[in-house]
Design a protein around this motif. Sequence first.
Motif, short mmCIF file in Angstrom:
data_model
loop_
_atom_site.label_atom_id
_atom_site.label_comp_id
_atom_site.label_asym_id
_atom_site.label_seq_id
_atom_site.Cartn_x
_atom_site.Cartn_y
_atom_site.Cartn_z
N LEU A 1 33.70 42.29 44.51
CA LEU A 1 34.62 41.22 44.16
C LEU A 1 34.11 40.43 42.96
O LEU A 1 32.91 40.14 42.87
CB LEU A 1 34.81 40.24 45.33
CG LEU A 1 35.39 40.79 46.64
CD1 LEU A 1 35.39 39.67 47.68
CD2 LEU A 1 36.79 41.33 46.43
N ASP A 2 35.01 40.10 42.08
CA ASP A 2 34.75 39.11 41.03
C ASP A 2 35.59 37.88 41.38
O ASP A 2 36.83 37.94 41.34
CB ASP A 2 35.15 39.64 39.64
CG ASP A 2 34.34 40.85 39.22
OD1 ASP A 2 33.14 40.87 39.53
OD2 ASP A 2 34.92 41.77 38.60
N VAL A 3 34.92 36.79 41.73
CA VAL A 3 35.62 35.58 42.21
C VAL A 3 35.42 34.46 41.19
O VAL A 3 34.29 34.09 40.88
CB VAL A 3 35.08 35.15 43.58
CG1 VAL A 3 35.83 33.91 44.07
CG2 VAL A 3 35.20 36.29 44.59
N VAL B 1 40.81 36.30 41.86
CA VAL B 1 39.88 37.27 42.42
C VAL B 1 40.28 38.68 41.99
O VAL B 1 41.46 39.05 42.03
CB VAL B 1 39.87 37.19 43.96
CG1 VAL B 1 38.82 38.16 44.54
CG2 VAL B 1 39.60 35.77 44.43
N PHE C 1 41.62 30.06 43.13
CA PHE C 1 40.72 31.13 42.70
C PHE C 1 41.54 32.28 42.11
O PHE C 1 42.67 32.53 42.53
CB PHE C 1 39.91 31.68 43.88
CG PHE C 1 39.03 30.67 44.56
CD1 PHE C 1 37.69 30.57 44.23
CD2 PHE C 1 39.55 29.82 45.53
CE1 PHE C 1 36.87 29.65 44.87
CE2 PHE C 1 38.74 28.90 46.17
CZ PHE C 1 37.41 28.80 45.84
#
Length: 417
Positions: A322-324, A224, A222
């Motif tokens: 959060l941008d995941v 993030v 990921f």
Amino acid sequence: MSDSKERNASCGATIMRWAEQLACHSESPGLLTRTYLTTAHRSAAAQLAQWMTQAGMTVRQDAAGNVIGRYEGSAPDAPALLTGSHFDTVRNAGKYDGNLGILLPIACVGQWHQQQRRFPFAIEVVGFAEEEGVRFKATLLGSRAIAGTFDTAVLEKRDDQGQSMREVMAAAGFDAGELGRAAFKPEHVLGFMEVHIEQGPVLLDEDLAVGVVTAISGASRFLVAANGLAGHAGTVPMNLRRDAAMAAAEIGLYIEKRCSGVPGLVGTVGQFDVPNGAANTVPGKAVFTIDIRAESDAVRLAAVADVVREMPLIAARRGVTLDVNRTHEAVSVPCAGWLQEQLAGAIASAGLPLRHLPSGAGHDAMAIAALTDVAMLFVRCGNGGISHHPDETMTADDAATAAAVFSRFVEQFSPRK
């Protein structure tokens, strides 16, 4: 010294000498960098072809640039036991990652050729042209071509000079339109066995020269971004802060805790960046990566689910968002039990202790598993197990031991019924 020990020692010395010679084929003076279809890459391919020919093999190169040496069996056109690894490298690489898995079987075949020894099956040694994905950010190109799973969409990817893979292949004399013909037919293949340095410290820590790989771990990755609110380090009270970096750090510590104590499970935050950060500023943004791996997909996915569930709770408590983005997902590739058993038998017959362990790194065997059953022999590396680095080391004694095990594996090999 017995004849077999002398042969093994000679084989080990040859492997180490060839590794030094192959490392001279590099794009950069003073360090080893060899990326797909550069001048250095093509000269390395020619060197491998020369050694294969000298070892008694017939050599061909397919449309992906793979170098393939075939040592015929006792009957013409017999199905083949495949082996090999990759000869491209990362930037500023070590000498043994990938290369060992090509040089070792060539040396062993050379000894069988001197003895005029043949087997009921052919042996094909493959120098896979591309595994690392450095030049075009696309991995396992050589092995995917042989497995018949090459994604032609990657032909339009461009390198740092703006050249497409298709253009680079054409300039090197390879026709991308012929890639489909590189695929092996499953009925012509008995299995695949890759020899590779461990790229880790387990065998070194346990004072073992070799080990049997149980599976190539699956991986979830990921990227993030934690978004908080920047502020002055001296004027924003601790209880009013929306500190993106501390939220990211807490997430990293949770990953470390969640992945600790579970055999075969690892979690890593390998990149951590605070854009525009300053010593006297509360970070308003932090960007980090997550990499979670395990030989069991169920174990890995359970850990991923826990991390994905915990991250927004940490973020909400700390007042950040959060941008995941999931950037990579690869399933585990188990090594075939029947091949593991025969490899374990070869280790036992060499009088060595047996150790099974997973591989946390990716390998060409992952792609070849779509074609046939696969196995892997890990070989100890020194310097704490460091790899993908000039300090990557191994010994001639371990090369000789691995060659002895590989030779016994081939000499005792029984195709699956």
